[in-house]
Design a protein around this motif. Structure first.
Motif, PDB file in Angstrom:
ATOM      1  N   VAL A 257       4.914   1.598  -6.637  1.00 39.92           N
ATOM      2  CA  VAL A 257       4.232   1.944  -5.570  1.00 39.92           C
ATOM      3  C   VAL A 257       4.266   3.502  -5.339  1.00 39.92           C
ATOM      4  O   VAL A 257       3.653   3.961  -4.662  1.00 39.92           O
ATOM      5  CB  VAL A 257       5.050   1.214  -4.336  1.00 39.92           C
ATOM      6  CG1 VAL A 257       4.608   1.892  -2.998  1.00 39.92           C
ATOM      7  CG2 VAL A 257       5.117  -0.140  -4.405  1.00 39.92           C
ATOM      8  N   LEU A 258       5.346   3.983  -5.940  1.00 36.14           N
ATOM      9  CA  LEU A 258       5.433   5.548  -5.883  1.00 36.14           C
ATOM     10  C   LEU A 258       4.963   6.061  -7.144  1.00 36.14           C
ATOM     11  O   LEU A 258       5.362   5.824  -8.437  1.00 36.14           O
ATOM     12  CB  LEU A 258       6.846   5.956  -5.612  1.00 36.14           C
ATOM     13  CG  LEU A 258       7.724   5.188  -4.326  1.00 36.14           C
ATOM     14  CD1 LEU A 258       9.065   5.716  -4.305  1.00 36.14           C
ATOM     15  CD2 LEU A 258       6.846   5.550  -3.272  1.00 36.14           C
ATOM     16  N   PRO A 259       4.148   6.984  -7.063  1.00 38.64           N
ATOM     17  CA  PRO A 259       3.715   8.045  -5.995  1.00 38.64           C
ATOM     18  C   PRO A 259       2.216   7.444  -5.455  1.00 38.64           C
ATOM     19  O   PRO A 259       1.563   8.243  -4.578  1.00 38.64           O
ATOM     20  CB  PRO A 259       3.398   9.233  -6.652  1.00 38.64           C
ATOM     21  CG  PRO A 259       2.901   9.068  -7.948  1.00 38.64           C
ATOM     22  CD  PRO A 259       3.441   7.696  -8.398  1.00 38.64           C
ATOM     23  N   TYR A 260       1.912   6.100  -5.553  1.00 37.34           N
ATOM     24  CA  TYR A 260       0.531   5.807  -5.030  1.00 37.34           C
ATOM     25  C   TYR A 260       0.184   5.126  -3.735  1.00 37.34           C
ATOM     26  O   TYR A 260      -0.940   5.310  -3.552  1.00 37.34           O
ATOM     27  CB  TYR A 260       0.067   4.723  -6.506  1.00 37.34           C
ATOM     28  CG  TYR A 260       0.159   5.180  -7.883  1.00 37.34           C
ATOM     29  CD1 TYR A 260      -0.652   6.267  -8.261  1.00 37.34           C
ATOM     30  CD2 TYR A 260       1.157   4.548  -8.668  1.00 37.34           C
ATOM     31  CE1 TYR A 260      -0.316   6.594  -9.514  1.00 37.34           C
ATOM     32  CE2 TYR A 260       1.369   5.144 -10.027  1.00 37.34           C
ATOM     33  CZ  TYR A 260       0.626   6.161 -10.346  1.00 37.34           C
ATOM     34  OH  TYR A 260       0.607   6.669 -11.697  1.00 37.34           O
ATOM     35  N   ALA A 261       1.076   4.682  -3.287  1.00 38.64           N
ATOM     36  CA  ALA A 261       0.963   4.168  -1.933  1.00 38.64           C
ATOM     37  C   ALA A 261       2.220   4.318  -0.962  1.00 38.64           C
ATOM     38  O   ALA A 261       2.662   3.422  -0.688  1.00 38.64           O
ATOM     39  CB  ALA A 261       0.475   2.832  -1.879  1.00 38.64           C
ATOM     40  N   PRO A 262       2.843   5.537  -0.868  1.00 42.61           N
ATOM     41  CA  PRO A 262       4.172   5.879  -0.363  1.00 42.61           C
ATOM     42  C   PRO A 262       3.943   5.310   1.110  1.00 42.61           C
ATOM     43  O   PRO A 262       5.019   4.902   1.748  1.00 42.61           O
ATOM     44  CB  PRO A 262       4.255   7.389  -0.534  1.00 42.61           C
ATOM     45  CG  PRO A 262       2.926   7.920  -0.707  1.00 42.61           C
ATOM     46  CD  PRO A 262       2.235   6.946  -1.277  1.00 42.61           C
ATOM     47  N   GLU A 263       2.775   5.461   1.661  1.00 41.68           N
ATOM     48  CA  GLU A 263       2.606   5.005   3.134  1.00 41.68           C
ATOM     49  C   GLU A 263       3.131   3.554   3.265  1.00 41.68           C
ATOM     50  O   GLU A 263       3.548   3.274   4.724  1.00 41.68           O
ATOM     51  CB  GLU A 263       1.355   5.343   3.700  1.00 41.68           C
ATOM     52  CG  GLU A 263       0.042   4.503   3.038  1.00 41.68           C
ATOM     53  CD  GLU A 263      -0.292   4.703   1.451  1.00 41.68           C
ATOM     54  OE1 GLU A 263      -1.215   3.896   1.026  1.00 41.68           O
ATOM     55  OE2 GLU A 263       0.134   5.570   1.297  1.00 41.68           O
ATOM     56  N   ARG A 264       3.207   2.715   2.167  1.00 47.25           N
ATOM     57  CA  ARG A 264       3.266   1.439   2.728  1.00 47.25           C
ATOM     58  C   ARG A 264       5.067   1.134   2.713  1.00 47.25           C
ATOM     59  O   ARG A 264       5.538   0.054   3.118  1.00 47.25           O
ATOM     60  CB  ARG A 264       2.871   0.305   1.321  1.00 47.25           C
ATOM     61  CG  ARG A 264       1.416   0.643   1.318  1.00 47.25           C
ATOM     62  CD  ARG A 264       0.844   0.100   2.841  1.00 47.25           C
ATOM     63  NE  ARG A 264       1.262  -1.393   2.853  1.00 47.25           N
ATOM     64  CZ  ARG A 264       0.484  -2.642   2.772  1.00 47.25           C
ATOM     65  NH1 ARG A 264      -0.770  -2.539   2.179  1.00 47.25           N
ATOM     66  NH2 ARG A 264       0.991  -3.726   3.063  1.00 47.25           N
ATOM     67  N   LEU A 265       5.768   2.078   2.354  1.00 45.14           N
ATOM     68  CA  LEU A 265       7.072   1.997   2.829  1.00 45.14           C
ATOM     69  C   LEU A 265       7.649   1.931   4.212  1.00 45.14           C
ATOM     70  O   LEU A 265       8.475   1.484   4.542  1.00 45.14           O
ATOM     71  CB  LEU A 265       7.954   3.291   2.193  1.00 45.14           C
ATOM     72  CG  LEU A 265       7.777   3.515   0.615  1.00 45.14           C
ATOM     73  CD1 LEU A 265       8.628   4.736   0.393  1.00 45.14           C
ATOM     74  CD2 LEU A 265       8.128   2.289  -0.345  1.00 45.14           C
ATOM     75  N   ALA A 266       6.362   2.328   5.039  1.00 49.19           N
ATOM     76  CA  ALA A 266       6.605   2.209   6.595  1.00 49.19           C
ATOM     77  C   ALA A 266       6.541   0.794   6.844  1.00 49.19           C
ATOM     78  O   ALA A 266       6.805   0.511   8.092  1.00 49.19           O
ATOM     79  CB  ALA A 266       5.858   3.060   7.170  1.00 49.19           C
TER      80      ALA A 266
END
Length: 543
Positions: A257-266
């Motif tokens: 997921v990192l660094p490709y969609a870090p916003e999904r950690l939220a």
């Protein structure tokens, strides 16, 4: 009357090799020079396999690949001045990605330190130059030299595994050895205190949608990570260094997921971050500021304040801490979340939606014909960071060897050489662009000489495509980004490797499948290079 042969002198250089052998070193990557002959005298007498790269940067990258593929230290030996400075880029790469590499070079005589005497390979301050990139030690006695080596190997058992350079005075290396060789202490990394473990357990029990974020520092905790994810019903997001940590069975999806969609950690209401520094490459500051509460576990205290400072900070080993945490949670098991795998697939879908394109099809096809435990080495090539890192469903840790932080060119081939030597039972494939291929082309002769059964897939676009795109975006007339490019098939043949061209994606997949089949069956007698133009696999492939 003939003079009887005298017994060979056991110098400090010879004893140093004996110590490496005692510490379990099986392979050394090195190039001899006038100053480091005592070390090579030791190598000639030892059981350690010497691999002779064509350039010290290649030696460094090979030692790095060897270490990443297994977790065991990689070792390189260079001479003074241009030798060790040629390896500096590789050492900086290992530093950025926390790879245990020991670089042994010669340096100025003890009496000549700080003086410009005009001796061979002299530089202003070699030790200081390397100390600006990695931990550089300058032992001035036999006992200190052996101590530095053993302390480095001991520290790697329990602390962050970063490279170390030994700047050994040439007069010390050539001196007769008199001191005993020290033994390596066996150290066990520590777990978190019971109170912190109880607090972690309490926070995880109260979370409605926890997520595990796993970095390279937690690769050794794979079994514990999977047990905890099963127990909680929590999805796992990894960095590129931890690709393959999640045990998914037959229906594997990419977990990087990192660094490709870090916003999904939220999406989570609690993040348990294990062995990851949450660097700005992986989690940009704007995203880090919006993250939910974070619990962080890392052996290095300084890492816990990077990126998003944790709400609960645990300075301890990830595996040992998870063992203690699992004991607490399994005594009174929480109810696992039912939608774990739906959330896991959602993470993969988000990543691939952000980077959808022809490289997804390429990697889906390659995954179908390569073994689950394949080692893929990448480079600072678009096919690597926009393709392999995003789309390949790695099933085994230590499978994606990629120069993440320092991002040099020329890593893929020498790293594949190191990986192939470290894990000969695994299939090793380098996948990179044509620019990267040319950066380390001479190392192909090493793979031929060592008869290494590795595959290099070269994706061609005749230049540095990413930089060209950045120039265009900045309204700069592209310059210096296109070059006359020799045929990789002809180059491979000239080096004594097998070279073949794929005209279509189907051709490429069939050739890769044939290589994998031969590798598993009768064997492959040496390296194979497959060249394919980006038009055959997609329009964003090479560099």
């Amino acid at each position: 009357m003939s003079t009887p042969d005298l017994p060979p002198t056991r110098t400090v250089g010879v004893a140093l090799v004996e110590l490496l052998e005692q510490l379990g070193v099986e392979v050394v990557f090195g190039i001899p020079g006038s100053h480091n002959l005592p070390v090579f005298d030791g190598l000639a007498r030892s059981s350690i396999r010497l691999v002779n790269p064509r350039h010290e940067q290649g030696a460094g990258f090979a030692a790095d690949g060897y270490a990443r593929a297994t977790g065991r230290p990689g070792v390189l030996v260079t001479t003074t001045g241009p030798g060790i400075l040629n390896a500096a880029t590789a050492l900086a790469t290992a530093w950025a990605d926390s790879v245990p590499v020991l670089a042994i070079s010669t340096g100025a005589r003890i009496a000549d330190e700080g003086h410009e005497v005009g001796w061979l390979h002299e530089s202003k301050d070699q030790h200081a130059s390397l100390a600006g990139l990695v931990t550089s030690l300058r032992p001035r006695s036999e006992e200190r030299l052996y101590g530095d080596v053993v302390e480095t190997f001991a520290r790697w058992q329990v602390a962050r595994t970063r490279p170390v350079h030994l700047d050994v005075p040439i007069d010390l290396l050539a001196a007769p050895a008199t001191a005993p060789l020290p033994a390596l202490p066996v150290l066990s990394p520590g777990a978190a205190p019971a109170g912190l473990v109880a607090e972690l357990a309490a926070r995880l029990r109260s979370a409605r949608s926890p997520m595990l974020v796993v970095g390279g520092g937690a690769v050794r905790a794979r079994a514990q990570v999977n047990r905890l994810a099963d127990l909680l019903g929590a999805p796992v997001a990894t960095s590129r260094a931890a690709a393959g940590v999640l045990d998914q069975g037959a229906d594997a999806v990419p977990t990087t997921v990192l660094p490709y969609a870090p916003e999904r950690l939220a999406d989570a209401d609690l993040l348990l971050v294990l062995g990851s520094e949450l660097s700005q490459r992986d989690v940009p500051p704007a995203v880090a500021a919006s993250l939910p509460p974070v619990c962080r576990v890392d052996v290095e205290p300084g890492r816990l304040a990077h990126g998003r400072p944790g709400d609960l900070l645990v300075v301890a080993d990830a595996a040992a801490t998870l063992d203690a945490l699992l004991a607490v949670l399994e005594a009174d098991p929480p109810t696992p979340l039912a939608d774990r795998w739906e959330r896991q697939r959602g993470l993969a879908d988000a990543v691939q939606a952000n980077y959808d394109g022809p490289l997804r099809g390429l990697h889906d096809r390659l995954a179908a014909v390569l073994p689950d435990d394949v080692v893929l080495t990448g480079d600072s090539s678009q096919v690597s960071y926009l393709g392999t890192g995003v789309h390949y469903p790695f099933a085994t840790p230590r499978s994606f060897l990629y120069p993440d932080g320092f991002a040099p060119l020329g890593y893929a081939l020498p790293a594949a050489i190191g990986a192939c030597l470290a894990a000969p039972e695994r299939t090793t494939v380098a996948l990179a662009g044509d620019g990267a291929f040319l950066f380390s082309l001479p190392e192909l002769s090493v793979a031929v000489e060592e008869r290494l059964p590795l595959l290099y897939v070269v994706v061609e676009n005749g230049g540095y495509q990413e930089i060209e795109e950045e120039m265009v975006a900045a309204s700069i007339e592209p310059v210096g980004v296109r070059f006359g490019y020799p045929d990789p098939v002809g180059l491979a043949t000239a080096f004594g490797a097998r070279g073949v061209r794929a005209r279509t994606l189907d051709d490429l997949v069939a050739l890769v499948a044939s290589f994998a089949g031969d590798r598993a069956g009768a064997g492959v007698p040496g390296p194979v290079v497959i060249a394919v133009h980006e038009d055959a696999v997609g329009d964003v492939a090479g560099r």
